[in-house]
Motif scaffolding. Structure first.
Motif, PDB file in Angstrom:
ATOM      1  N   PHE A 174      27.556   8.938  82.695  1.00 46.39           N
ATOM      2  CA  PHE A 174      27.053   8.868  84.069  1.00 46.39           C
ATOM      3  C   PHE A 174      27.007  10.257  84.733  1.00 46.39           C
ATOM      4  CE2 PHE A 174      27.854   7.918  88.675  1.00 46.39           C
ATOM      5  CZ  PHE A 174      26.643   7.288  88.928  1.00 46.39           C
ATOM      6  N   TYR A 175      27.606  11.237  84.094  1.00 47.55           N
ATOM      7  CA  TYR A 175      27.722  12.588  84.650  1.00 47.55           C
ATOM      8  C   TYR A 175      26.360  13.196  84.983  1.00 47.55           C
ATOM      9  CZ  TYR A 175      29.270  17.511  84.799  1.00 47.55           C
ATOM     10  OH  TYR A 175      29.520  18.812  85.177  1.00 47.55           O
ATOM     11  N   GLN A 176      25.378  12.982  84.089  1.00 49.89           N
ATOM     12  CA  GLN A 176      24.028  13.514  84.307  1.00 49.89           C
ATOM     13  C   GLN A 176      23.392  12.886  85.551  1.00 49.89           C
ATOM     14  OE1 GLN A 176      22.729  15.869  82.268  1.00 49.89           O
ATOM     15  NE2 GLN A 176      20.786  16.053  83.346  1.00 49.89           N
ATOM     16  N   VAL A 177      23.626  11.611  85.737  1.00 48.94           N
ATOM     17  CA  VAL A 177      23.063  10.897  86.896  1.00 48.94           C
ATOM     18  C   VAL A 177      23.733  11.349  88.184  1.00 48.94           C
ATOM     19  CG1 VAL A 177      22.777   8.628  87.977  1.00 48.94           C
ATOM     20  CG2 VAL A 177      22.456   8.874  85.507  1.00 48.94           C
ATOM     21  N   ALA A 178      25.065  11.456  88.165  1.00 51.43           N
ATOM     22  CA  ALA A 178      25.826  11.812  89.366  1.00 51.43           C
ATOM     23  C   ALA A 178      25.427  13.180  89.917  1.00 51.43           C
ATOM     24  CB  ALA A 178      27.324  11.778  89.059  1.00 51.43           C
ATOM     25  N   ARG A 179      24.979  14.088  89.013  1.00 57.32           N
ATOM     26  CA  ARG A 179      24.618  15.446  89.427  1.00 57.32           C
ATOM     27  C   ARG A 179      23.106  15.680  89.432  1.00 57.32           C
ATOM     28  NH1 ARG A 179      25.502  18.368  85.644  1.00 57.32           N
ATOM     29  NH2 ARG A 179      25.697  20.395  86.666  1.00 57.32           N
ATOM     30  N   SER A 180      22.349  14.596  89.465  1.00 57.12           N
ATOM     31  CA  SER A 180      20.897  14.708  89.267  1.00 57.12           C
ATOM     32  C   SER A 180      20.121  15.123  90.512  1.00 57.12           C
ATOM     33  CB  SER A 180      20.342  13.371  88.767  1.00 57.12           C
ATOM     34  OG  SER A 180      20.575  12.350  89.730  1.00 57.12           O
ATOM     35  N   LEU A 181      20.743  15.091  91.671  1.00 51.22           N
ATOM     36  CA  LEU A 181      19.997  15.332  92.919  1.00 51.22           C
ATOM     37  C   LEU A 181      19.801  16.812  93.244  1.00 51.22           C
ATOM     38  CD1 LEU A 181      21.367  12.571  95.314  1.00 51.22           C
ATOM     39  CD2 LEU A 181      19.355  12.526  93.845  1.00 51.22           C
ATOM     40  N   SER A 182      20.189  17.706  92.336  1.00 54.74           N
ATOM     41  CA  SER A 182      20.014  19.140  92.594  1.00 54.74           C
ATOM     42  C   SER A 182      18.544  19.491  92.800  1.00 54.74           C
ATOM     43  CB  SER A 182      20.598  19.970  91.447  1.00 54.74           C
ATOM     44  OG  SER A 182      20.004  19.623  90.216  1.00 54.74           O
ATOM     45  N   ILE A 183      17.649  18.800  92.079  1.00 55.07           N
ATOM     46  CA  ILE A 183      16.207  19.029  92.230  1.00 55.07           C
ATOM     47  C   ILE A 183      15.759  18.646  93.634  1.00 55.07           C
ATOM     48  CG2 ILE A 183      13.927  18.226  91.490  1.00 55.07           C
ATOM     49  CD1 ILE A 183      15.027  18.006  88.673  1.00 55.07           C
ATOM     50  N   CYS A 184      16.209  17.494  94.100  1.00 54.73           N
ATOM     51  CA  CYS A 184      15.840  17.030  95.443  1.00 54.73           C
ATOM     52  C   CYS A 184      16.360  17.988  96.516  1.00 54.73           C
ATOM     53  CB  CYS A 184      16.383  15.625  95.679  1.00 54.73           C
ATOM     54  SG  CYS A 184      15.825  14.392  94.472  1.00 54.73           S
ATOM     55  N   PHE A 185      17.602  18.437  96.359  1.00 57.17           N
ATOM     56  CA  PHE A 185      18.171  19.397  97.310  1.00 57.17           C
ATOM     57  C   PHE A 185      17.424  20.730  97.252  1.00 57.17           C
ATOM     58  CE2 PHE A 185      22.205  16.812  97.202  1.00 57.17           C
ATOM     59  CZ  PHE A 185      22.170  16.476  98.548  1.00 57.17           C
ATOM     60  N   THR A 236       6.394  22.230  99.014  1.00 60.87           N
ATOM     61  CA  THR A 236       6.314  21.873  97.601  1.00 60.87           C
ATOM     62  C   THR A 236       5.118  20.964  97.363  1.00 60.87           C
ATOM     63  OG1 THR A 236       8.736  21.959  97.551  1.00 60.87           O
ATOM     64  CG2 THR A 236       7.654  20.966  95.666  1.00 60.87           C
ATOM     65  N   SER A 237       4.552  21.047  96.165  1.00 57.65           N
ATOM     66  CA  SER A 237       3.382  20.239  95.835  1.00 57.65           C
ATOM     67  C   SER A 237       3.727  18.750  95.815  1.00 57.65           C
ATOM     68  CB  SER A 237       2.830  20.656  94.467  1.00 57.65           C
ATOM     69  OG  SER A 237       3.746  20.325  93.437  1.00 57.65           O
ATOM     70  N   LYS A 238       2.706  17.917  95.995  1.00 58.88           N
ATOM     71  CA  LYS A 238       2.911  16.465  96.001  1.00 58.88           C
ATOM     72  C   LYS A 238       3.443  15.970  94.663  1.00 58.88           C
ATOM     73  CE  LYS A 238      -0.550  15.348  99.540  1.00 58.88           C
ATOM     74  NZ  LYS A 238      -1.810  14.615  99.830  1.00 58.88           N
ATOM     75  N   ARG A 239       2.970  16.573  93.579  1.00 64.74           N
ATOM     76  CA  ARG A 239       3.413  16.133  92.243  1.00 64.74           C
ATOM     77  C   ARG A 239       4.903  16.409  92.055  1.00 64.74           C
ATOM     78  NH1 ARG A 239      -0.028  18.829  87.820  1.00 64.74           N
ATOM     79  NH2 ARG A 239       1.131  17.385  86.497  1.00 64.74           N
ATOM     80  N   ALA A 240       5.366  17.549  92.556  1.00 66.41           N
ATOM     81  CA  ALA A 240       6.797  17.872  92.451  1.00 66.41           C
ATOM     82  C   ALA A 240       7.626  16.898  93.279  1.00 66.41           C
ATOM     83  CB  ALA A 240       7.043  19.310  92.907  1.00 66.41           C
ATOM     84  N   VAL A 241       7.117  16.529  94.447  1.00 69.87           N
ATOM     85  CA  VAL A 241       7.803  15.552  95.298  1.00 69.87           C
ATOM     86  C   VAL A 241       7.861  14.196  94.594  1.00 69.87           C
ATOM     87  CG1 VAL A 241       7.710  14.279  97.474  1.00 69.87           C
ATOM     88  CG2 VAL A 241       7.201  16.729  97.447  1.00 69.87           C
ATOM     89  N   GLN A 242       6.765  13.819  93.926  1.00 66.08           N
ATOM     90  CA  GLN A 242       6.731  12.556  93.186  1.00 66.08           C
ATOM     91  C   GLN A 242       7.777  12.543  92.070  1.00 66.08           C
ATOM     92  OE1 GLN A 242       2.637  12.424  91.928  1.00 66.08           O
ATOM     93  NE2 GLN A 242       1.883  11.692  93.921  1.00 66.08           N
ATOM     94  N   ALA A 243       7.925  13.689  91.397  1.00 67.15           N
ATOM     95  CA  ALA A 243       8.931  13.795  90.337  1.00 67.15           C
ATOM     96  C   ALA A 243      10.334  13.631  90.917  1.00 67.15           C
ATOM     97  CB  ALA A 243       8.810  15.148  89.629  1.00 67.15           C
ATOM     98  N   CYS A 244      10.548  14.185  92.106  1.00 59.28           N
ATOM     99  CA  CYS A 244      11.845  14.053  92.774  1.00 59.28           C
ATOM    100  C   CYS A 244      12.134  12.607  93.162  1.00 59.28           C
ATOM    101  CB  CYS A 244      11.884  14.931  94.020  1.00 59.28           C
ATOM    102  SG  CYS A 244      12.187  16.653  93.643  1.00 59.28           S
TER     103      CYS A 244
END
Length: 359
Positions: free
Chosen positions: A144-155, A168-176
């Protein structure tokens, strides 16, 4: 002129010309040498990727082993000790860099108080990043460690807009959005769910994103040299992190801990500290010998391997919802990496100065 073009021109010339005929006889040797060079390059790339896999996965597993197998529930002290070991590695390898050509990119250790004062803000962020990393790992399973720390991209997207004013581009936001959905489902389906683990993981993600922004701001203070910045960061983090360890209460109970008299425990602690330093070296070598895209792909595959190994080694229970969340997090992160890579290539071709994250 490239070797391929030269070989082609030699073939097209008059074969009766003695000088041309002599050069034509060298063609097989030229081709053979070129193939050997390519093979050597491929071996170097494979070794760099394998080194990154080994160091990155081992670091997570060793940290978890210290907390779970040895039942040493002092993540802040572990973090502090790892920084002490890391500064030792920096000093030793800095000296070796003068004698070993392959390590000449590692500068000798130097400490200037004026430069150090400028690096302090980044060190504060680094302390938050590595401390909450280990705090998160103490309360969650490795799977679960990968999931718990996954929001770095969103931040990263949020802070880039708030701090730098960059959209940021719409595609990058969609990936987030995909990553966030994976985080939600992964948390929802986690068997051994821990609110503390998730909070520490999210906080760690925030500091990872903030670190990526501050690195670019602070780097000029060390003449643009990332290794000098790493040296100052590590050296400063030791005295700055120590009071936090004391205030947390972890240091006061150290003397009553039977493990501190166990030589095997200190060997594992020291090895973990060495790996903590080597991860920076592994990422550097991988990007240097390949490309940021390969680094993104490698990181994604590594995350998959790490999750699978955690299930096999630690016997972590994984539900369908949890597995779906993990897949979305890894897939969304990979998609985001691809989008950012191609966006940066496109902007580079137009001569636009890029802001590049180092997360």
């Amino acid at each position: 002129m490239s070797t391929d073009v030269k070989v082609s021109l030699l073939k097209d010339h008059d074969e009766d010309d003695p000088s041309i005929k002599q050069e034509q006889e060298l063609i097989p040797k030229i081709v053979s040498d070129k193939e050997k060079e390519k093979e050597k390059e491929n071996v170097k790339i494979a070794m760099a990727i394998a080194f990154y896999f080994f160091v990155s996965i081992s670091l997570v597993f060793l940290n978890k082993a210290l907390m779970r197998n040895y039942r040493f529930d002092k993540p802040l002290f572990i973090t502090w000790y790892q920084q002490v070991v890391a500064i030792g590695c920096i000093i030793i390898l800095g000296k070796l860099g003068r004698q070993v050509p392959s390590l000449d990119f590692l500068p000798p250790f130097q400490f200037n108080t004026t430069v150090a004062q400028g690096v302090v803000p980044l060190t504060c962020v680094l302390i938050g990043m590595v401390s909450f990393n280990n705090l998160c790992l103490q309360y969650v399973e490795v799977s679960f460690y990968q999931v718990a720390r996954s929001l770095s991209i969103c931040f990263s997207l949020l802070l880039t807009y708030l701090v730098l004013g960059v959209r940021t581009s719409k595609r990058a936001v969609q990936a987030c959005i995909v990553v966030f959905l994976g985080f939600f489902l992964g948390s929802l389906g986690e068997v051994n769910f821990s609110w503390l683990g998730v909070i520490f993981g999210v906080t760690s993600s925030f500091f990872v994103a903030l670190y990526g922004i501050y690195v670019k701001k602070i780097l000029p203070k060390t003449e643009g040299n990332e290794w000098k910045l790493l040296s100052y960061n590590t050296a400063l983090s030791i005295p700055m992190l120590f009071p936090i360890v004391v205030i947390s209460g972890e240091f006061s109970g150290i003397t009553q801990e039977p493990l501190i008299y166990d030589s095997e425990f200190w060997v594992v602690m020291t090895i973990t500290g060495v790996f903590g330093y080597l991860i920076s070296l592994a990422i550097f070598l991988q990007i240097k010998l390949t490309s940021p895209l390969t680094n993104t792909i490698s990181g994604t595959v590594k995350a998959c391997v790490q999750t699978i190994l955690s299930v096999l080694i630690w016997n972590n229970d994984v539900t369908f919802t949890n597995a779906l969340g993990i897949v979305l997090v890894i897939g969304g992160s990979f998609w985001y990496g691809l989008i950012r890579y191609f966006e940066m290539r496109k902007k580079s071709s137009l001569g636009i100065v890029l802001f590049q994250y180092k997360c």
